[in-house]
Scaffold this motif. Structure first.
Motif, PDB file in Angstrom:
ATOM      1  N   LYS A 222       0.814  -1.197   0.095  1.00 21.19           N
ATOM      2  CA  LYS A 222       0.062  -0.084  -0.049  1.00 21.19           C
ATOM      3  C   LYS A 222       0.760   1.255  -0.021  1.00 21.19           C
ATOM      4  O   LYS A 222       0.456   2.441  -0.706  1.00 21.19           O
ATOM      5  CB  LYS A 222      -0.881   0.101   1.352  1.00 21.19           C
ATOM      6  N   GLN A 223       2.109   1.308   0.659  1.00 22.37           N
ATOM      7  CA  GLN A 223       2.860   2.356   0.922  1.00 22.37           C
ATOM      8  C   GLN A 223       3.429   2.616  -0.462  1.00 22.37           C
ATOM      9  O   GLN A 223       3.579   3.876  -0.702  1.00 22.37           O
ATOM     10  CB  GLN A 223       4.061   1.970   1.892  1.00 22.37           C
ATOM     11  N   GLN A 224       3.868   1.582  -1.129  1.00 16.24           N
ATOM     12  CA  GLN A 224       4.266   2.052  -2.703  1.00 16.24           C
ATOM     13  C   GLN A 224       3.060   2.437  -3.573  1.00 16.24           C
ATOM     14  O   GLN A 224       3.330   3.515  -4.284  1.00 16.24           O
ATOM     15  CB  GLN A 224       4.700   0.766  -3.602  1.00 16.24           C
ATOM     16  N   ALA A 225       2.169   2.033  -3.401  1.00 17.17           N
ATOM     17  CA  ALA A 225       0.903   2.691  -4.111  1.00 17.17           C
ATOM     18  C   ALA A 225       0.713   4.167  -3.663  1.00 17.17           C
ATOM     19  O   ALA A 225       0.301   5.109  -4.501  1.00 17.17           O
ATOM     20  CB  ALA A 225      -0.453   1.990  -4.038  1.00 17.17           C
ATOM     21  N   VAL A 226       0.622   4.351  -2.369  1.00 19.95           N
ATOM     22  CA  VAL A 226       0.542   5.677  -1.909  1.00 19.95           C
ATOM     23  C   VAL A 226       1.537   6.751  -2.463  1.00 19.95           C
ATOM     24  O   VAL A 226       1.427   7.672  -2.906  1.00 19.95           O
ATOM     25  CB  VAL A 226       0.433   5.836  -0.454  1.00 19.95           C
ATOM     26  N   SER A 227       2.871   6.073  -2.510  1.00 18.52           N
ATOM     27  CA  SER A 227       3.761   7.020  -3.082  1.00 18.52           C
ATOM     28  C   SER A 227       3.596   7.289  -4.750  1.00 18.52           C
ATOM     29  O   SER A 227       3.721   8.480  -4.990  1.00 18.52           O
ATOM     30  CB  SER A 227       5.373   6.485  -2.507  1.00 18.52           C
ATOM     31  N   ILE A 228       3.211   6.388  -5.178  1.00 20.24           N
ATOM     32  CA  ILE A 228       3.050   6.673  -6.835  1.00 20.24           C
ATOM     33  C   ILE A 228       1.796   7.586  -6.993  1.00 20.24           C
ATOM     34  O   ILE A 228       1.837   8.411  -7.656  1.00 20.24           O
ATOM     35  CB  ILE A 228       2.677   5.267  -7.361  1.00 20.24           C
ATOM     36  N   MET A 229       0.710   7.617  -6.170  1.00 21.13           N
ATOM     37  CA  MET A 229      -0.306   8.464  -6.302  1.00 21.13           C
ATOM     38  C   MET A 229       0.417  10.038  -5.860  1.00 21.13           C
ATOM     39  O   MET A 229       0.071  10.883  -6.554  1.00 21.13           O
ATOM     40  CB  MET A 229      -1.488   8.332  -5.484  1.00 21.13           C
ATOM     41  N   GLY A 230       1.306  10.017  -4.779  1.00 21.32           N
ATOM     42  CA  GLY A 230       1.809  11.058  -4.706  1.00 21.32           C
ATOM     43  C   GLY A 230       2.731  11.860  -5.728  1.00 21.32           C
ATOM     44  O   GLY A 230       2.607  13.022  -5.975  1.00 21.32           O
ATOM     45  N   GLU A 231       3.307  10.955  -6.438  1.00 23.28           N
ATOM     46  CA  GLU A 231       4.290  11.501  -7.606  1.00 23.28           C
ATOM     47  C   GLU A 231       3.176  11.968  -8.538  1.00 23.28           C
ATOM     48  O   GLU A 231       3.696  12.961  -9.234  1.00 23.28           O
ATOM     49  CB  GLU A 231       4.825  10.315  -8.125  1.00 23.28           C
ATOM     50  N   ILE A 232       1.812  11.707  -8.873  1.00 24.84           N
ATOM     51  CA  ILE A 232       1.159  12.084  -9.630  1.00 24.84           C
ATOM     52  C   ILE A 232       0.193  13.469  -9.019  1.00 24.84           C
ATOM     53  O   ILE A 232      -0.779  13.819  -9.720  1.00 24.84           O
ATOM     54  CB  ILE A 232       0.091  11.332 -10.730  1.00 24.84           C
ATOM     55  N   CYS A 233       0.363  13.601  -7.806  1.00 27.64           N
ATOM     56  CA  CYS A 233      -0.263  14.886  -7.139  1.00 27.64           C
ATOM     57  C   CYS A 233      -1.853  14.590  -7.075  1.00 27.64           C
ATOM     58  O   CYS A 233      -2.772  15.379  -7.512  1.00 27.64           O
ATOM     59  CB  CYS A 233       0.000  16.103  -8.051  1.00 27.64           C
ATOM     60  N   LYS A 234      -2.394  13.274  -6.810  1.00 23.95           N
ATOM     61  CA  LYS A 234      -3.574  12.819  -6.694  1.00 23.95           C
ATOM     62  C   LYS A 234      -3.882  12.397  -5.281  1.00 23.95           C
ATOM     63  O   LYS A 234      -2.957  11.794  -4.739  1.00 23.95           O
ATOM     64  CB  LYS A 234      -3.830  11.689  -7.599  1.00 23.95           C
ATOM     65  N   PRO A 235      -4.858  12.915  -4.542  1.00 22.03           N
ATOM     66  CA  PRO A 235      -5.207  12.333  -3.229  1.00 22.03           C
ATOM     67  C   PRO A 235      -5.280  10.913  -3.145  1.00 22.03           C
ATOM     68  O   PRO A 235      -5.651  10.280  -3.915  1.00 22.03           O
ATOM     69  CB  PRO A 235      -6.623  13.059  -2.826  1.00 22.03           C
ATOM     70  N   GLU A 236      -4.907  10.632  -1.821  1.00 20.58           N
ATOM     71  CA  GLU A 236      -5.057   9.144  -1.578  1.00 20.58           C
ATOM     72  C   GLU A 236      -6.226   8.291  -1.805  1.00 20.58           C
ATOM     73  O   GLU A 236      -6.375   7.256  -2.003  1.00 20.58           O
ATOM     74  CB  GLU A 236      -4.569   8.888  -0.134  1.00 20.58           C
ATOM     75  N   ASN A 237      -7.240   9.041  -1.549  1.00 20.21           N
ATOM     76  CA  ASN A 237      -8.543   8.425  -1.625  1.00 20.21           C
ATOM     77  C   ASN A 237      -9.256   8.410  -2.821  1.00 20.21           C
ATOM     78  O   ASN A 237     -10.295   8.363  -3.486  1.00 20.21           O
ATOM     79  CB  ASN A 237      -9.454   9.324  -0.947  1.00 20.21           C
ATOM     80  N   SER A 238      -8.432   9.010  -4.118  1.00 29.88           N
ATOM     81  CA  SER A 238      -8.722   8.885  -5.550  1.00 29.88           C
ATOM     82  C   SER A 238      -9.422   7.488  -5.957  1.00 29.88           C
ATOM     83  O   SER A 238      -8.661   6.484  -5.607  1.00 29.88           O
ATOM     84  CB  SER A 238      -7.829   9.495  -6.366  1.00 29.88           C
ATOM     85  N   ARG A 239     -10.526   7.440  -6.760  1.00 29.43           N
ATOM     86  CA  ARG A 239     -10.891   6.254  -7.544  1.00 29.43           C
ATOM     87  C   ARG A 239     -10.523   6.552  -8.958  1.00 29.43           C
ATOM     88  O   ARG A 239     -10.470   7.600  -9.476  1.00 29.43           O
ATOM     89  CB  ARG A 239     -12.310   6.176  -7.228  1.00 29.43           C
TER      90      ARG A 239
END
Ligand code: SAM
Length: 261
Positions: A222-239
């Motif tokens: 999950k941590q890796q996925a959170v970090s990738i979402m951060g890289e594209i500047c999208k909130p963690e709860n994005s669908r």
């Protein structure tokens, strides 16, 4: 007309001249156009296309339509009918690298397969009759519950819009569904091969967050996925349904760069 209509081939023929002219006008065909049609049927749309375009190649799987279509080709020297399953054909063999437009009243049982094949060959435009619900899905924008992997794929490579609504009464035999004419104006943005399977992972459980889908689908933490979402500047709860096509490409590229794919 005298014809033994075959449901297995998705045979619902258009019997309305105004609609035929309307489709050709939606497709913006003129005397310079090279047109590829899938499913000539009795040749109703084929003939209007042959009258307007420079050249038409039309595919038809049903041998029973051969006498009628060969007669039509005799009448129009710019028309070539290919009796074959379109799905087995290499389009380039017929287009010879010329720019071409697709115009078709598609057989609905293989709509997605045909669109996926055509997208790879990148015509200039594609004007196709599809089932209404399918058309609405392909045009759906982020945030719409109909938005899915196929909407992203189509909207990555083209501007897609509904050109007209077509009620079921315009066909013989009458189908159980209404239809729309979709018009695609293609761009030259790339569509990486493994992007399609990546999108299916992103949309796998639509109610879950993208982080959850990425984590289970790619087998990452999950941590890796959170970090990738951060890289594209999208909130963690994005669908998945909140990202547009270009944002998905950025996400895909970040995953590749981080060797998560
Ligand atoms: N263009 C005609 C019209 O608008 O009246 C017929 C359209 S009908 C919806 C679809 C046509 O596609 C049928 O004639 C059917 O036999 C043909 N077809 C179905 N599967 C096909 C395939 N795999 N390759 C080529 N033609 C196919």
């Amino acid at each position: 007309m005298e014809h033994n209509f075959k449901k297995k081939f998705g045979q619902n023929f258009i019997d309305n001249k105004e609609l035929l002219d309307g489709i050709v006008s939606d497709a913006k065909i003129d005397n310079k156009s090279f047109v590829v049609e899938i499913g000539a049927g009795a040749g109703a749309l084929t003939e209007v296309l042959a009258q307007k375009a420079k050249e038409v190649v039309s595919f038809e799987i049903d041998e029973e339509l051969r006498p009628r279509l060969e007669a039509l080709a005799q009448k129009h020297s710019n028309l070539r009918i290919v009796f074959a399953d379109f799905m087995t054909q290499d389009i380039k063999e017929y287009t010879q690298n010329k720019k071409f437009c697709v115009v078709a009243n598609l057989p609905y049982y293989i709509t997605t397969a045909i669109i996926s094949k055509l997208i790879k060959t990148r015509p200039q435009t594609m004007t196709i009759m599809v089932q209404k619900e399918v058309g609405e899905r392909l045009c759906a924008k982020p945030g719409n519950s109909e938005y899915g992997a196929m909407s992203v794929i189509c909207q990555r490579v083209a501007e897609v819009e509904i050109a007209r609504q077509v009620p079921r009464t315009f066909f013989t035999p009458q189908p159980d569904v209404d239809s729309v004419v979709l018009h695609f104006e293609f761009n030259d943005k790339d569509l990486p091969d493994d992007f399609v399977s990546f999108l299916h992972i992103c949309f796998r459980a639509k109610r879950k967050t993208l982080i959850n889908n990425l984590s289970s689908g790619l087998g990452i933490s999950k941590q890796q996925a959170v970090s990738i979402m951060g890289e594209i500047c999208k909130p963690e709860n994005s669908r998945a349904e909140e990202l547009n096509a270009d944002e998905f490409i950025t996400l895909f590229e970040k995953c590749k760069k981080n060797k998560l794919l």
